[in-house]
Each structure stands twice: as C-alpha cells, then as structure tokens.
Design an enzyme around this catalytic site. Structure first.
Site, PDB file in Angstrom:
ATOM      1  N   THR A 237     -11.577   3.510  -9.548  1.00 52.03           N
ATOM      2  CA  THR A 237     -11.655   3.636  -8.088  1.00 52.03           C
ATOM      3  C   THR A 237     -10.246   3.730  -7.516  1.00 52.03           C
ATOM      4  O   THR A 237      -9.306   3.123  -8.029  1.00 52.03           O
ATOM      5  CB  THR A 237     -12.412   2.456  -7.455  1.00 52.03           C
ATOM      6  OG1 THR A 237     -11.661   1.244  -7.621  1.00 52.03           O
ATOM      7  CG2 THR A 237     -13.792   2.290  -8.083  1.00 52.03           C
ATOM      8  N   GLY A 238     -10.106   4.514  -6.450  1.00 53.85           N
ATOM      9  CA  GLY A 238      -8.798   4.681  -5.823  1.00 53.85           C
ATOM     10  C   GLY A 238      -7.793   5.370  -6.718  1.00 53.85           C
ATOM     11  O   GLY A 238      -6.615   5.004  -6.755  1.00 53.85           O
TER      12      GLY A 238
ATOM     13  N   SER B  67      -3.954   7.858  -5.764  1.00 57.52           N
ATOM     14  CA  SER B  67      -2.580   7.473  -5.433  1.00 57.52           C
ATOM     15  C   SER B  67      -2.232   6.143  -6.088  1.00 57.52           C
ATOM     16  O   SER B  67      -3.101   5.422  -6.586  1.00 57.52           O
ATOM     17  CB  SER B  67      -2.394   7.363  -3.909  1.00 57.52           C
ATOM     18  OG  SER B  67      -3.177   6.290  -3.393  1.00 57.52           O
TER      19      SER B  67
ATOM     20  N   TYR C 246      -7.162 -10.652   3.740  1.00 57.82           N
ATOM     21  CA  TYR C 246      -6.814  -9.995   2.480  1.00 57.82           C
ATOM     22  C   TYR C 246      -6.844 -11.000   1.329  1.00 57.82           C
ATOM     23  O   TYR C 246      -7.416 -10.723   0.260  1.00 57.82           O
ATOM     24  CB  TYR C 246      -5.423  -9.361   2.580  1.00 57.82           C
ATOM     25  CG  TYR C 246      -4.948  -8.744   1.275  1.00 57.82           C
ATOM     26  CD1 TYR C 246      -5.533  -7.579   0.786  1.00 57.82           C
ATOM     27  CD2 TYR C 246      -3.934  -9.339   0.529  1.00 57.82           C
ATOM     28  CE1 TYR C 246      -5.110  -7.011  -0.415  1.00 57.82           C
ATOM     29  CE2 TYR C 246      -3.500  -8.787  -0.668  1.00 57.82           C
ATOM     30  CZ  TYR C 246      -4.100  -7.623  -1.141  1.00 57.82           C
ATOM     31  OH  TYR C 246      -3.681  -7.076  -2.334  1.00 57.82           O
TER      32      TYR C 246
END
Length: 332
Positions: free
Chosen positions: A53-54, A57, A212
């Site tokens: 995932t992701g 970048s 976060y």
C-alpha cells in the site's frame, strides 16, 4: 487490472544489472537500503506475489522497487492511478521489469474502494506471499473518512485492518507469507489518546500529533492480535511490525516545519532517505529467523520494545473487536 502499455523483456530477478554488479554487504547498518538487505539475503523472489500500500512514493516506492527488482509480481496499491503510473514509469527507467508492476486502485479512507481492491486481487491471484501495510498520513488537520471515521485512524489503521483481514485466505495459500505493518516510534507517545470511548475524536479537543500517535499504536495492537489469532490456528502466516526511522518523505506534507527541520538534524538524529527507510521493511520480509518469533516490533534490524499499552494483549483484542464492529457492515 494493470496499466501496462506493452510488455518488456523479462530482466534478471536480482534487482537489475546496476545492482547485480555491487558486492553483497558484509553487514547491515542504519545506512543500509532495502536493496542492501535484498543482496545481504541473496533474495530471489521470482514467482512470489507482493502487495504494497502507498507504493507510489517514499518508502512504499522503494519497497516496490526492491520486490519487483527481485522478481516478485508487485501490486502497487495506491489511490491515484496517475501518480502510480508516474512511479511505475520511473521504476522502469531504473531497470525494473514493467510486467512485474501492477496498479491496484486502493483508497484506504473509503471502504467501498477497499472492498473493490480485495475483490480484484482475488480475481487476479491465487496467493499472496507478502502484504506490506505501508501507506499512512501524518498529523493532518481534523477530517473524517467517507464512513465517518477520524481520518488518521481511518487510513492508518481501519482501512488497513479491513484490507488485511479480508486477504487472509490468499495469504494462507502463500509460501509462509508475511504481513509487514509499518508503525512509528510515536506509538510510545500515545498515552491515553487511543481512547476506545472516543476513537473519532468527537468528544475531545483534536490534536494532530496525538491522533497520529494513536493510529500508530493501533497498528502495533492490530499486529499483535492478528498474530495471536494466526498462531491459535497454527497458521504459517506471520506478522511483523516495523519502524523505518525518521525518513525524508512527503508524509510530513501537513507539517512544513518538519520538512525544514529534517535536513538540519539529519546528522544528529540519522534522518534516512526513502531507500534507507525501506530497509527495515525488507528485513522483516526476508530475514529467515523472524518467523520463529512472530508478532514482534523491529527497527534498524533489531527487535524493539513497544510502549506498555501497545504491548497489551487485552487492549489489542478490545481494539480488534471494536474495529471489526466498525467495518463489518461496509464489507458484506
């Protein structure tokens, strides 16, 4: 579904010619890259399937480069097809076989998208050998996902929980498959911020960093409970959590001051490049000894001790049950 325009000749399964010419590192250090780890373990992943995932970048991009460079069929699970295509083009220019890079549409803040991605993988693959839960957002302004979950918890934890748990059947068919969950040292700062009575921050004053930290603590708790359930079933699938270190990526896009400070403190606190940031992920994926001690948390090739709350089995089970209740009605 792929975004391949043409197939290119299959290249070596070992990271491309420019890396094959490099010597195997004698040891791994904090400066090591994901490529270094692959060479250290003589990784040949031809025939393996990796889902990241992701992957368009940062650490995810570098992780995809190493997996595909080692011969793995690599799914780049990303929200933006355009950014994934640009990432793929860049990887191909670096010598990676285009036929090994596959775009998988995945928007972790929208469970309809998560469900569609799961369905697509089941249609395309018979197994998964590596599932890398890498995507994240950090310290963003308050917002909610499409289903109404606080955005950082929704993307960093809930979306990944839904994605991973519904792919377990394919992981069971892999070759001693591994699930790698990226967390953060800030999990130790969560304190009371992962509040089961207010997971969506509707009763408290919102703090970007506290939210976060709570999402990263949730990552570790999810990994602990998932491993517990897999072990109870005597499954050969193992879960490993990773902290990549302080890495120069666009994760800090919501906090410009972090981008300014990082270069200034690079030497003092060992700020890493994305390539170096991918090293612990690859260590968790490739080290032959890790399946013997699953469910642990690693950074810089060493086991680390998480916070007391992030290492609480009862707390982990409670979060699992709450998360399942939150997502179940959207994943039928």
């Amino acid at each position: 579904m792929t975004f391949l325009i043409r197939k290119q000749p299959r290249r070596s399964s070992h990271m491309g010619n420019q890396v094959n010419n490099k010597a195997k590192p004698a040891k791994l250090t904090w400066k090591s890259t994901g490529e270094d780890v692959a060479r250290f373990y003589n990784a040949d992943l031809k025939g393996k399937v990796a889902v990241i995932t992701g992957a368009n970048s940062g650490i995810g991009f570098e992780t995809a480069r190493v997996f595909a460079g080692c011969g793995a069929r690599t799914y780049m699970a990303c929200r933006s097809k355009d950014r994934a295509q640009k990432a793929k083009t860049k990887l191909v220019k670096q010598g990676i076989d285009a036929s090994l890079l596959i775009f998988l549409p995945l928007d972790l803040e929208y469970l309809v998208s998560v469900t569609a991605a799961i369905r697509e993988i089941y249609e395309e693959e018979k197994k998964i050998d590596f599932l890398i839960l890498n995507a994240a957002i950090m310290a963003c302004p308050f917002g909610k996902t499409k289903e109404g979950f606080e955005k950082q918890l929704g993307i960093n934890h809930i979306g990944h929980y839904a994605f991973a748990t519904r792919l377990l059947n394919l992981l069971e068919k892999g070759d001693k498959a591994r699930i790698i969950i990226l967390s953060s040292v800030l999990q130790c700062c969560s304190g009371k911020f992962l509040d089961f009575t207010d997971l969506n921050w509707e009763k408290r004053s919102y703090s970007t960093w506290d939210a976060y930290s709570a999402s990263k603590e949730a990552n570790l708790l999810f990994g602990m409970e998932l491993q517990s359930q897999l072990s109870d079933k005597r499954s050969e699938v193992t879960v490993h959590s990773a902290y990549p270190g302080i890495v120069r990526t666009n994760l800090s896009r919501y906090k410009p001051c972090v981008r300014v400070i990082k270069p200034a403190i690079s030497v003092a606190v060992k700020v890493k490049s994305p390539a170096q940031g991918s090293a612990t992920t690859m260590f968790c994926a490739l080290d032959p000894g890790l399946p013997k001690k699953p469910g642990r948390y690693y950074s810089n090739f060493k086991e680390k001790t998480p916070s007391a709350r992030a290492d609480d089995a009862l707390f982990a089970k409670q979060l699992w049950d709450l998360t399942e209740d939150m997502v179940a009605k959207y994943l039928r």
